[in-house]
Design a protein around this motif. Sequence first.
Motif, mmCIF file in Angstrom:
data_model
loop_
_atom_site.group_PDB
_atom_site.id
_atom_site.type_symbol
_atom_site.label_atom_id
_atom_site.label_comp_id
_atom_site.label_asym_id
_atom_site.label_seq_id
_atom_site.Cartn_x
_atom_site.Cartn_y
_atom_site.Cartn_z
ATOM 1 N N VAL A 21 0.767 -1.096 0.051
ATOM 2 C CA VAL A 21 -0.153 -0.109 -0.027
ATOM 3 C C VAL A 21 0.817 1.301 -0.074
ATOM 4 C CG1 VAL A 21 -1.769 1.336 1.220
ATOM 5 C CG2 VAL A 21 -1.866 -1.042 1.187
ATOM 6 N N LEU A 22 1.939 1.165 0.913
ATOM 7 C CA LEU A 22 2.874 2.510 0.857
ATOM 8 C C LEU A 22 3.628 2.808 -0.213
ATOM 9 C CD1 LEU A 22 4.250 2.411 4.697
ATOM 10 C CD2 LEU A 22 2.566 4.035 3.646
ATOM 11 N N GLY A 23 4.010 1.489 -0.769
ATOM 12 C CA GLY A 23 4.850 1.471 -2.186
ATOM 13 C C GLY A 23 3.982 1.968 -3.334
ATOM 14 N N ALA A 24 2.629 1.627 -3.324
ATOM 15 C CA ALA A 24 1.669 2.256 -4.325
ATOM 16 C C ALA A 24 1.506 3.662 -4.280
ATOM 17 C CB ALA A 24 0.483 1.473 -4.460
ATOM 18 N N MET A 25 1.318 4.222 -3.202
ATOM 19 C CA MET A 25 1.158 5.632 -2.771
ATOM 20 C C MET A 25 2.174 6.370 -3.009
ATOM 21 S SD MET A 25 -0.993 5.660 0.895
ATOM 22 C CE MET A 25 -1.505 7.234 0.977
ATOM 23 N N GLU A 27 4.488 5.574 -5.104
ATOM 24 C CA GLU A 27 4.793 5.707 -6.770
ATOM 25 C C GLU A 27 3.762 6.515 -7.406
ATOM 26 O OE1 GLU A 27 7.012 4.448 -9.780
ATOM 27 O OE2 GLU A 27 6.983 3.385 -7.648
ATOM 28 N N ARG A 28 2.383 6.945 -6.751
ATOM 29 C CA ARG A 28 1.751 7.781 -7.640
ATOM 30 C C ARG A 28 2.071 9.213 -6.898
ATOM 31 N NH1 ARG A 28 -2.289 4.154 -5.542
ATOM 32 N NH2 ARG A 28 -2.540 5.373 -3.506
ATOM 33 N N GLY A 29 2.568 9.329 -5.743
ATOM 34 C CA GLY A 29 2.945 10.647 -5.285
ATOM 35 C C GLY A 29 4.139 11.321 -6.146
ATOM 36 N N VAL A 30 5.119 10.392 -6.304
ATOM 37 C CA VAL A 30 6.240 10.862 -6.960
ATOM 38 C C VAL A 30 6.137 11.096 -8.643
ATOM 39 C CG1 VAL A 30 7.886 10.153 -5.491
ATOM 40 C CG2 VAL A 30 7.526 8.751 -7.356
ATOM 41 N N THR A 31 5.347 10.136 -9.128
ATOM 42 C CA THR A 31 4.742 10.130 -10.693
ATOM 43 C C THR A 31 4.286 11.340 -10.966
ATOM 44 O OG1 THR A 31 4.811 7.875 -10.494
ATOM 45 C CG2 THR A 31 3.679 8.955 -12.439
ATOM 46 N N THR A 36 10.569 9.268 -10.729
ATOM 47 C CA THR A 36 10.536 7.784 -10.164
ATOM 48 C C THR A 36 10.949 7.819 -8.813
ATOM 49 O OG1 THR A 36 12.946 7.448 -10.573
ATOM 50 C CG2 THR A 36 11.394 7.301 -12.405
ATOM 51 N N ARG A 37 10.867 6.747 -8.177
ATOM 52 C CA ARG A 37 11.087 6.410 -6.644
ATOM 53 C C ARG A 37 12.919 6.717 -6.626
ATOM 54 N NH1 ARG A 37 7.615 1.531 -4.564
ATOM 55 N NH2 ARG A 37 8.936 1.889 -2.573
#
Length: 150
Positions: A21-25, A27-31, A36-37
Amino acid sequence: MREGTASASVSLDRLLELAEVLGAMMERGVTKHGLTRARAGLLWALFHDGAMTQRALAARLQVTPRNVTGLLDALEADGLVARAAHPTDRRATLVSLTESGRTLTVGLRVGRDTLARELFGDMPAAQLAAIQDGLETVIARLCAIGRASG
């Protein structure tokens, strides 16, 4: 969690779900900022630690110097970082955030702080302390496992 349902396997499953969940959040935030992360991580390192050499950045990020060069090329092209000759070591290149890079990174921090308030703002101090203590233990154990296996 109901009594009797707590186990090491259930706890690991919950941590893995949290990581997803945190990884997906993240990813969306930096995108949404065109990053990129990996690039965001480099900006974050410069934001927190200040200007540093490419070699120090590679060590800080635990990646190869070649990897850092690729990340820097992209970030420099976007006007987020600047490279300059090191003032005392002519073999080294010093990397720093530009004003645009600093502004972007401040925005990322504001997003992080907002999420922290949404997640933990109304949580009782004792519960928050227990979460932090538990996570510290888990992180330390994961690091030890990683050192032992790597």
